[in-house]
Structure formats: C-alpha cells, structure tokens
Design a protein around this motif. Structure first.
Motif, PDB file in Angstrom:
ATOM      1  N   ALA A   1       0.806  -1.220   0.000  1.00 11.72           N
ATOM      2  CA  ALA A   1       0.000   0.000   0.000  1.00 11.72           C
ATOM      3  C   ALA A   1       0.844   1.277   0.000  1.00 11.72           C
ATOM      4  CB  ALA A   1      -0.921   0.006   1.223  1.00 11.72           C
ATOM      5  N   GLY A   2       2.167   1.128   0.058  1.00 11.58           N
ATOM      6  CA  GLY A   2       3.034   2.305   0.025  1.00 11.58           C
ATOM      7  C   GLY A   2       2.921   3.060  -1.282  1.00 11.58           C
ATOM      8  N   PHE A   3       3.397   4.282  -1.276  1.00 13.84           N
ATOM      9  CA  PHE A   3       3.246   5.166  -2.445  1.00 13.84           C
ATOM     10  C   PHE A   3       4.451   5.001  -3.366  1.00 13.84           C
ATOM     11  CE2 PHE A   3       1.213   7.800   1.099  1.00 13.84           C
ATOM     12  CZ  PHE A   3       0.012   7.118   0.988  1.00 13.84           C
ATOM     13  N   TRP A   4       4.486   3.878  -4.067  1.00  9.01           N
ATOM     14  CA  TRP A   4       5.685   3.465  -4.785  1.00  9.01           C
ATOM     15  C   TRP A   4       5.678   3.893  -6.243  1.00  9.01           C
ATOM     16  CZ3 TRP A   4       8.654   2.241  -1.050  1.00  9.01           C
ATOM     17  CH2 TRP A   4       8.186   1.521   0.057  1.00  9.01           C
ATOM     18  N   LEU A   5       6.820   4.310  -6.695  1.00  5.54           N
ATOM     19  CA  LEU A   5       7.099   4.487  -8.123  1.00  5.54           C
ATOM     20  C   LEU A   5       8.593   4.301  -8.283  1.00  5.54           C
ATOM     21  CD1 LEU A   5       6.148   5.219 -10.992  1.00  5.54           C
ATOM     22  CD2 LEU A   5       6.710   7.606 -10.455  1.00  5.54           C
ATOM     23  N   GLY A   6       8.992   3.335  -9.083  1.00  2.00           N
ATOM     24  CA  GLY A   6      10.405   3.039  -9.238  1.00  2.00           C
ATOM     25  C   GLY A   6      11.110   4.016 -10.154  1.00  2.00           C
ATOM     26  N   PRO A   7      12.445   3.974 -10.160  1.00  2.00           N
ATOM     27  CA  PRO A   7      13.228   4.818 -11.063  1.00  2.00           C
ATOM     28  C   PRO A   7      12.813   4.583 -12.517  1.00  2.00           C
ATOM     29  CG  PRO A   7      14.651   3.772  -9.443  1.00  2.00           C
ATOM     30  CD  PRO A   7      13.302   3.134  -9.304  1.00  2.00           C
ATOM     31  N   THR A   8      12.625   5.674 -13.241  1.00  3.10           N
ATOM     32  CA  THR A   8      12.135   5.625 -14.627  1.00  3.10           C
ATOM     33  C   THR A   8      13.099   6.378 -15.539  1.00  3.10           C
ATOM     34  OG1 THR A   8       9.819   5.469 -13.927  1.00  3.10           O
ATOM     35  CG2 THR A   8      10.242   6.313 -16.150  1.00  3.10           C
ATOM     36  N   LEU A   9      13.396   5.794 -16.677  1.00  5.18           N
ATOM     37  CA  LEU A   9      14.293   6.414 -17.650  1.00  5.18           C
ATOM     38  C   LEU A   9      13.576   6.583 -18.974  1.00  5.18           C
ATOM     39  CD1 LEU A   9      17.128   7.430 -18.422  1.00  5.18           C
ATOM     40  CD2 LEU A   9      17.711   5.047 -19.013  1.00  5.18           C
ATOM     41  N   LEU A  10      13.530   7.823 -19.460  1.00  2.56           N
ATOM     42  CA  LEU A  10      12.921   8.157 -20.747  1.00  2.56           C
ATOM     43  C   LEU A  10      14.008   8.629 -21.703  1.00  2.56           C
ATOM     44  CD1 LEU A  10       9.970  10.344 -19.363  1.00  2.56           C
ATOM     45  CD2 LEU A  10       9.948   7.876 -19.818  1.00  2.56           C
ATOM     46  N   ASP A  11      13.997   8.126 -22.913  1.00  3.99           N
ATOM     47  CA  ASP A  11      14.994   8.526 -23.916  1.00  3.99           C
ATOM     48  C   ASP A  11      14.294   9.205 -25.087  1.00  3.99           C
ATOM     49  OD1 ASP A  11      17.407   8.828 -25.221  1.00  3.99           O
ATOM     50  OD2 ASP A  11      17.505   6.744 -25.929  1.00  3.99           O
ATOM     51  N   ASP A  12      15.050  10.037 -25.799  1.00  5.48           N
ATOM     52  CA  ASP A  12      14.527  10.766 -26.963  1.00  5.48           C
ATOM     53  C   ASP A  12      13.292  11.587 -26.592  1.00  5.48           C
ATOM     54  OD1 ASP A  12      16.259  10.284 -29.162  1.00  5.48           O
ATOM     55  OD2 ASP A  12      15.511   8.230 -29.292  1.00  5.48           O
ATOM     56  N   VAL A  13      13.345  12.250 -25.473  1.00  2.92           N
ATOM     57  CA  VAL A  13      12.218  13.054 -25.017  1.00  2.92           C
ATOM     58  C   VAL A  13      12.143  14.333 -25.845  1.00  2.92           C
ATOM     59  CG1 VAL A  13      11.228  14.306 -23.067  1.00  2.92           C
ATOM     60  CG2 VAL A  13      12.369  12.104 -22.702  1.00  2.92           C
ATOM     61  N   SER A  14      10.950  14.642 -26.305  1.00  8.27           N
ATOM     62  CA  SER A  14      10.739  15.853 -27.093  1.00  8.27           C
ATOM     63  C   SER A  14      10.720  17.076 -26.185  1.00  8.27           C
ATOM     64  CB  SER A  14       9.421  15.756 -27.857  1.00  8.27           C
ATOM     65  OG  SER A  14       9.029  17.020 -28.358  1.00  8.27           O
ATOM     66  N   THR A  15      11.370  18.144 -26.614  1.00  9.63           N
ATOM     67  CA  THR A  15      11.353  19.375 -25.812  1.00  9.63           C
ATOM     68  C   THR A  15       9.993  20.052 -25.840  1.00  9.63           C
ATOM     69  OG1 THR A  15      12.225  20.623 -27.694  1.00  9.63           O
ATOM     70  CG2 THR A  15      13.823  19.765 -26.094  1.00  9.63           C
ATOM     71  N   GLY A  16       9.098  19.579 -26.689  1.00  6.63           N
ATOM     72  CA  GLY A  16       7.738  20.101 -26.695  1.00  6.63           C
ATOM     73  C   GLY A  16       6.812  19.362 -25.751  1.00  6.63           C
ATOM     74  N   SER A  17       7.291  18.271 -25.168  1.00 12.82           N
ATOM     75  CA  SER A  17       6.458  17.452 -24.296  1.00 12.82           C
ATOM     76  C   SER A  17       6.391  18.056 -22.902  1.00 12.82           C
ATOM     77  CB  SER A  17       7.032  16.032 -24.210  1.00 12.82           C
ATOM     78  OG  SER A  17       6.332  15.263 -23.246  1.00 12.82           O
ATOM     79  N   ALA A  18       5.246  17.898 -22.254  1.00 16.75           N
ATOM     80  CA  ALA A  18       5.113  18.340 -20.864  1.00 16.75           C
ATOM     81  C   ALA A  18       6.069  17.588 -19.957  1.00 16.75           C
ATOM     82  CB  ALA A  18       3.674  18.135 -20.391  1.00 16.75           C
TER      83      ALA A  18
END
Length: 499
Positions: A362-379
């Motif tokens: 029930a903990g508020f978990w979110l693991g390490p996330t890696l995004l590649d080729d992210v657009s500079t127009g993306s939020a």
C-alpha cells in the motif's frame, strides 16, 4: 481519529493546541497508512503565536551576541548527538531512506555551524573622520518577528537553512512546516528549548493555506522565507510583498545535466542516477534532464540503464536505495508523465510503474524511470515533475544544449560533464542558471556561500543561508556621529558640506 495521535503546535516553549479543531492526516508513505494527525491553525491561532513571538522578541534582540552564540553552540551539539532520532522521523514521514535523511541533517548542520559565526558576520563598518570631527558607522539590527514556510521534501534541512541565522540575528521566528511531514519542525523547536532558547522566540505553527495567508498578511511579521514550487513561490512573493514584507521565495526547477563527448561516461552515468533518483527525485536540485550529445548518447543511456537495474526501491528503514513518494496523489501525478512522454514519442527505457518493492504494497511506490529521446515540446520535458523520472534529450552539440538550458523558464541548478577546461569555463560564463556544477551533479553550495537560482527559481533579492542570509534577516542602520569639543562653529543653516 481518537486512536491516532495528534501533533500540536509549539508556541511559548510548549505544545499548544490553539483554537482551531481542524486536523490533517500525516501518512507513513512506505506503508500507505495514517500514522498521526496534525493540527491546522486558524488565522486567530497565527495571531496568538505572533503575539507570543513579539513579546519574546523584545528581550531576545537585547540578548548579547555571546548569549545567542551559546544557545546556538548548544543546539549544534544536541542536534549532532541525536541525529539518528531525527533521521528516523524524516524517513517515517517523508519516506526518504535513512542514508538520505542523514545527508539532509548533515547539510542542515553546516548552516547551524555557519550561524555560530554570526558575531563576525554581523559586524558593521566604521569610517573615522569622514568630515572634520565626524565619524560614520553601520549597525545590523534584527527585523523583529519573521516567518519561515518550509516544504515537504526537506522537513529538517530547509528550516535549518533559515531558523538558525534568523535567531542569531536577533529575530523571533514563526515556522510553518509542510503539513505532510510536520514532526521534524517540532523536534527542532524542542531541541532549541533544551539548548536554552527562551520560550516564544521560536514557534511552530502547523497549517494549510489559511495559516500561510495569515503569516503573509500579518502586520507584525516583517519578513518571510519560503521554499517550494514556482507557482506557490510567485503567490508568496506577490502577496507578502504587497503587505510590505521583505521576501525571499525559492521556487521550482528543471535542472539539466550536459554530457559532452569527452566526458568520463562512467562518472556521468553514476552522477545522473545519484542526482536523478536520490530522495525519489523530490529535490529542487535533482537532475531531471540529461542532455546527451548524439555521438555518445547511446552509450550513456546504456550505462545509466545498467546502473538503474541495480537499484532497490522500498522502505527507507530496510536499507533500500530509494523510498516511496510523499503521497498517493503525488505518486499518481508523477507516474502520469510516463504516459505523456510515451504519447509524445519518447522511448520508455525503464518504467517504474508496477515494480516489485521491498515494502508494504500500500506504500506510495514508483520506481526509477528512464525516458529517452524526449521531445522538448512534451510536458514531460517542460514541467517540474518532482519525482524519479529521468529524461534524456539528445542534442547535436554544446551550442544546442546551452540554448535549451537558457531557454528554460527555470534557473536553479545545472551541470556540465567534460574533461575540456575551456568548455567548462565557457559554460559557467554563458549559462543563465544560478548554481553550476562542473563534473558535480548537485551543485548545492556549502553553508558559507549562498543558495539560490535565477529566473523563475528565485523571487526576491536575497538567496538562502550564507552571507546574503544575514543581510536579509537584519536592517542596516548608518550612524553619523560628532562629539563636539568645548568650542564649535555656531549656527549655520546652509546644507551640510564635507570639509
């Protein structure tokens, strides 16, 4: 609610309930359960706390620097001796792992130690005989009662950035911590009392927007220090300034780390992971964007992903590498950016949703996330995500990367990784960011330099701690003095001239 303890305010040197009966839940984010409630002050509660502070401030401003210094030295010793106790409080309410909690306390201790040197830093200047028989000198005097509004991500360090310097300057302090993890503030106030700080000089008033607005509007609070997101910092600055207060409001960030082709990629990868996922990314100085020059981008992403695969997410009391996020709502908001980035064309190299954790489900978990080729127009690129999401943006070279950093509305921190001294020197001169790291991913200055960014990351003229803090928490008074000898020049109604 009767089975859950309630954390009171701290006013007049003791726990105080106030008149308001409103409370808010304080979660253990690693278990997802309410561990206590905290009282939420009304405007009248803030008024009462300020009245107590004003009465105490009159005597505290007249206390000698030696007396104030004795209290601060004693507090430093108590804090250092009992840091394990405070670290466990931080982990239980914020969720950061114990090692990170100890690091937070260590950086706060640096400012306490810096504040112990206040007698030197509060010295004025003296000019003898500026005109015949006339001397000019300056005094640094306290403001009176000041307010400190601190964020959830550093419930001990940020109060320790401001409170010791405000106290050493002779002010009384009203501290309003985040209602999400409020217990550290009470703990600090109790330790100051043990150190000999007179009752009423430091008060802790818990609350939500009603308490914040009461502090911003109160006519007897002379200055406000704040750390938090940029929208709230803007609100704090505008409202408090319009009420005639002195304000330093440190806002949000979107910190970029530029990696040039000649950089040590192993060092860069280690640094990106450390700076991106420490404290679950809930740091205003976290690296959230890696700008990788095309020729080394594939190799760098691979090295970062390899290191991320070794991280263990879970309860901060179990020796894990990364803990939970502060609330379920915040966790879900951060996780939503992964889908946004994917829809905008990014590659999700490592997805932190739905991971296996060493902790309660029930903990508020979110693991390490890696995004590649992210657009500079993306939020996902534009917004301050404030969570364990690291975005890689590929750039053609130095000039493209510099243009992206300088185009950002934020200007808190940035870093460059390179073995080219010329490139590093050019970067530190050309980048429009307040704190710069050269092969250092989190360039938080030591306590005797001041902390603060540029652009939408800082509102007000003074940065936190360091020399600028003593200037912020005092008013300079210039005295022009003449002691006449038995004979003088008689009356002269002309405008005084230096002779």
């Amino acid at each position: 609610m009767s089975e859950v303890p309630v954390l009171d305010h701290w006013v007049g040197g003791t726990a105080w309930q106030g008149a308001s009966d409103r409370v808010a839940p304080v979660f253990d984010p690693a278990r997802g359960v309410v561990q206590r409630h905290v009282r939420l002050a009304s405007t009248s509660d803030v008024d009462a706390a300020v009245s107590t502070a004003m009465a105490a401030a009159a005597a505290w401003r007249d206390a000698s620097l030696a007396k104030r210094q004795t209290v601060m030295f004693a507090f430093r010793e108590i804090l250092n001796a009992r840091r394990d106790e405070l670290a466990r409080i931080l982990t239980s309410e914020h969720g950061k792992v114990l090692a990170d909690a100890h690091g937070e306390i260590a950086r706060g201790l640096e400012v306490v130690e810096f504040a112990c040197g206040a007698p030197h830093l509060l010295k004025g200047e003296y000019s003898e005989n500026v005109s015949t028989g006339i001397d000019v000198y300056t005094l640094h005097q306290p403001l009176g009662v000041v307010g400190v509004i601190s964020p959830f991500n550093f419930p001990a360090m940020v109060p320790l950035w401001f409170v010791p310097i405000a106290l050493m300057s002779g002010n009384a302090v009203i501290l309003k911590p985040s209602e999400k993890d409020p217990s550290a503030a009470n703990w600090i106030a109790e330790r100051f009392a043990e150190a000999g700080l007179p009752a009423g000089v430091l008060s802790v008033v818990h609350g939500d927007k009603e308490a914040v607005d009461a502090i911003l509007d109160h006519p007897d609070i002379a200055a406000v220090s704040f750390v938090g997101s940029t929208p709230i910092a803007t609100y704090i600055y505008e409202r408090a300034s319009s009420a005639g207060k002195r304000v330093q409001a440190l806002g949000g960030a979107k910190n970029h780390m530029l990696v040039l082709p000649d950089a040590d990629l192993d060092l860069a990868a280690d640094s990106a992971v450390n700076a991106g996922f420490g404290s679950a990314g809930e740091r205003c100085m976290a690296i959230s964007v890696v700008l990788a020059v095309d020729s080394i981008a594939d190799a760098l992403v691979s090295k970062i992903a390899e290191r991320m695969s070794t991280l263990r997410t879970g309860d901060g009391l179990r020796g894990c590498d990364m803990g939970p996020l502060i609330t379920e709502v915040h966790r879900d908001k951060v996780a939503a950016y992964i889908g946004i980035a994917r829809e905008d064309g990014a590659t999700v190299v490592i997805d932190g949703t739905g991971i296996e954790v060493d902790g309660e489900p029930a903990g508020f978990w979110l693991g390490p996330t890696l995004l590649d080729d992210v657009s500079t127009g993306s939020a996902a690129y534009r917004d301050e995500i404030f969570g364990p999401v690291l975005s890689v943006v590929r750039v053609a070279g130095y000039d493209d990367a510099l243009a992206l950093i300088n185009a950002s509305p934020y200007g808190n921190g940035t870093a460059i990784f390179t073995n080219d001294g010329g490139a590093a020197r050019r970067f530190q001169r050309e980048v429009t960011v307040g704190m710069v790291g050269i092969n250092v991913p989190i360039p938080v200055p030591v306590a005797y330099h001041s902390f603060g960014g540029w652009k939408a990351s800082l509102f007000g003229d003074a940065k936190a701690y360091g020399p600028q803090a003593f200037a912020f928490f005092t008013r300079e008074k210039a005295v022009t003095s003449r002691w006449l000898d038995p004979s003088h020049g008689g009356l002269n109604l002309g405008f005084p001239q230096n002779t």
